[in-house]
Design a protein around this motif. Structure first.
Motif, PDB file in Angstrom:
ATOM      1  N   GLY A 140      28.122 -12.838   7.778  1.00  0.00           N
ATOM      2  CA  GLY A 140      26.843 -13.529   7.188  1.00  0.00           C
ATOM      3  C   GLY A 140      26.061 -13.596   8.522  1.00  0.00           C
ATOM      4  N   ALA A 141      27.259 -14.277  10.000  1.00  0.00           N
ATOM      5  CA  ALA A 141      26.041 -14.029  11.141  1.00  0.00           C
ATOM      6  C   ALA A 141      25.072 -13.366  11.286  1.00  0.00           C
ATOM      7  N   ILE A 142      26.273 -11.580  11.565  1.00  0.00           N
ATOM      8  CA  ILE A 142      25.618 -11.166  11.642  1.00  0.00           C
ATOM      9  C   ILE A 142      24.387 -10.336  10.837  1.00  0.00           C
ATOM     10  N   ALA A 143      24.304 -10.682   9.617  1.00  0.00           N
ATOM     11  CA  ALA A 143      23.195 -10.448   8.815  1.00  0.00           C
ATOM     12  C   ALA A 143      22.244 -11.284   8.756  1.00  0.00           C
ATOM     13  N   ALA A 144      22.734 -12.964   8.924  1.00  0.00           N
ATOM     14  CA  ALA A 144      21.231 -13.536   9.338  1.00  0.00           C
ATOM     15  C   ALA A 144      20.717 -13.003  10.625  1.00  0.00           C
ATOM     16  N   GLY A 145      22.133 -12.648  11.517  1.00  0.00           N
ATOM     17  CA  GLY A 145      21.029 -12.266  12.920  1.00  0.00           C
ATOM     18  C   GLY A 145      20.051 -10.982  12.726  1.00  0.00           C
ATOM     19  N   ALA A 146      20.277 -10.544  12.046  1.00  0.00           N
ATOM     20  CA  ALA A 146      19.575  -9.080  11.821  1.00  0.00           C
ATOM     21  C   ALA A 146      18.496  -9.253  11.181  1.00  0.00           C
ATOM     22  N   VAL A 147      18.298  -9.801  10.207  1.00  0.00           N
ATOM     23  CA  VAL A 147      17.139 -10.773   9.446  1.00  0.00           C
ATOM     24  C   VAL A 147      16.420 -11.302  10.772  1.00  0.00           C
ATOM     25  N   ALA A 148      16.887 -12.099  11.191  1.00  0.00           N
ATOM     26  CA  ALA A 148      15.891 -12.960  12.212  1.00  0.00           C
ATOM     27  C   ALA A 148      15.120 -12.134  13.432  1.00  0.00           C
ATOM     28  N   ASN A 149      15.829 -10.951  13.573  1.00  0.00           N
ATOM     29  CA  ASN A 149      15.706 -10.324  14.465  1.00  0.00           C
ATOM     30  C   ASN A 149      14.400  -9.085  14.185  1.00  0.00           C
ATOM     31  N   LEU A 150      14.968  -8.614  12.828  1.00  0.00           N
ATOM     32  CA  LEU A 150      13.830  -8.537  11.960  1.00  0.00           C
ATOM     33  C   LEU A 150      12.422  -8.674  11.801  1.00  0.00           C
ATOM     34  N   PHE A 151      12.595 -10.233  11.612  1.00  0.00           N
ATOM     35  CA  PHE A 151      11.063 -11.361  11.711  1.00  0.00           C
ATOM     36  C   PHE A 151      10.488 -10.997  12.345  1.00  0.00           C
ATOM     37  N   ALA A 152      11.383 -11.588  13.519  1.00  0.00           N
ATOM     38  CA  ALA A 152      10.541 -11.950  14.600  1.00  0.00           C
ATOM     39  C   ALA A 152       9.808 -10.063  15.046  1.00  0.00           C
ATOM     40  N   GLY A 153      10.589  -9.023  14.979  1.00  0.00           N
ATOM     41  CA  GLY A 153       9.864  -7.904  15.208  1.00  0.00           C
ATOM     42  C   GLY A 153       8.741  -7.451  14.353  1.00  0.00           C
ATOM     43  N   ALA A 154       8.947  -8.156  13.322  1.00  0.00           N
ATOM     44  CA  ALA A 154       7.624  -7.880  11.756  1.00  0.00           C
ATOM     45  C   ALA A 154       6.306  -8.474  12.828  1.00  0.00           C
ATOM     46  N   GLY A 155       6.304  -9.688  13.441  1.00  0.00           N
ATOM     47  CA  GLY A 155       4.996  -9.981  13.612  1.00  0.00           C
ATOM     48  C   GLY A 155       4.517  -9.671  14.638  1.00  0.00           C
ATOM     49  N   ARG A 156       5.286  -8.817  15.548  1.00  0.00           N
ATOM     50  CA  ARG A 156       4.931  -7.767  16.901  1.00  0.00           C
ATOM     51  C   ARG A 156       3.756  -6.945  16.504  1.00  0.00           C
ATOM     52  N   GLN A 157       2.631  -6.912  17.579  1.00  0.00           N
ATOM     53  CA  GLN A 157       1.756  -5.728  17.417  1.00  0.00           C
ATOM     54  C   GLN A 157       2.737  -4.846  18.556  1.00  0.00           C
ATOM     55  N   PRO A 158       2.534  -3.251  17.807  1.00  0.00           N
ATOM     56  CA  PRO A 158       2.864  -2.168  18.914  1.00  0.00           C
ATOM     57  C   PRO A 158       2.159  -1.781  20.043  1.00  0.00           C
ATOM     58  N   THR A 159       2.948  -0.984  20.928  1.00  0.00           N
ATOM     59  CA  THR A 159       2.188  -1.372  21.384  1.00  0.00           C
ATOM     60  C   THR A 159       2.476   0.086  21.868  1.00  0.00           C
ATOM     61  N   ASP A 160       0.840   0.313  22.799  1.00  0.00           N
ATOM     62  CA  ASP A 160       1.125   2.083  22.712  1.00  0.00           C
ATOM     63  C   ASP A 160       1.096   2.593  24.370  1.00  0.00           C
ATOM     64  N   SER A 161       1.833   2.708  24.876  1.00  0.00           N
ATOM     65  CA  SER A 161       2.670   2.733  25.979  1.00  0.00           C
ATOM     66  C   SER A 161       1.455   4.446  26.994  1.00  0.00           C
ATOM     67  N   ARG A 162       0.795   4.604  26.504  1.00  0.00           N
ATOM     68  CA  ARG A 162      -0.394   5.407  26.980  1.00  0.00           C
ATOM     69  C   ARG A 162      -1.309   4.539  27.648  1.00  0.00           C
TER      70      ARG A 162
END
Length: 163
Positions: A140-162
């Protein structure tokens, strides 16, 4: 206004993550308890607690099926709130919280019912039951952590390394 939006986003992340953890834990519990005789039965521990809290008339009126449903709802709500504490500022900190809180919840599920006057969890003397209890709360904790990290990642803008 931006700060309010960010705060709401943080609360939503916590609540959604907590619900994902609680649903995962409950799904594991419900699926396995129907197939394995010595599976953890936290539903019975919760039902014992309700019998102590509710007046006798309410217990009689609800019956065992009603008490089980009420216990299931209580488990989902309380576990959602517990697992909502997992999201942190960084993914690494979120995983640390998930492992710590998952292990603590599993250990508490094994150790606390008797001192709380709820009796021993059924089959808690069986090693496989103990391992399943810890594993399910960690799951249950792993599922909560995975969703939290997915949720946090969805708000980030992709970076272009070029650039």
């Amino acid at each position: 206004l931006l700060a309010f939006g960010q705060a709401m986003n943080g609360y939503l992340r916590c609540l959604v993550s907590g619900a994902a953890g609680a649903l995962t834990l409950t799904a594991l519990h419900e699926l396995v308890r129907r197939r394995v005789d010595y599976a953890p039965r936290m539903d019975l521990v919760a039902t014992r607690g309700l019998r102590q809290l509710l007046p006798d008339e309410a217990v009689t009126r609800l019956g065992l099926p009603g008490l089980r449903r009420l216990a299931l709802i209580g488990d989902l709500v309380s576990n959602s709130l517990y697992f909502a504490a997992i999201p942190a500022r960084t993914p690494a900190a979120t995983w640390r919280r998930a492992m710590t809180l998952g292990a603590a919840a599993g250990a508490g599920a094994l150790a606390l019912p008797e001192p709380m006057g709820l009796g021993s969890p059924p089959n808690s003397d069986v090693r496989a039951n103990q391992v399943m209890t810890l594993a399910w709360y960690l799951g249950g904790a792993i599922a909560a952590g995975a969703v939290a990290n997915l949720f946090a990642g969805a708000g980030r803008q992709p970076t272009d390394s070029r650039v």
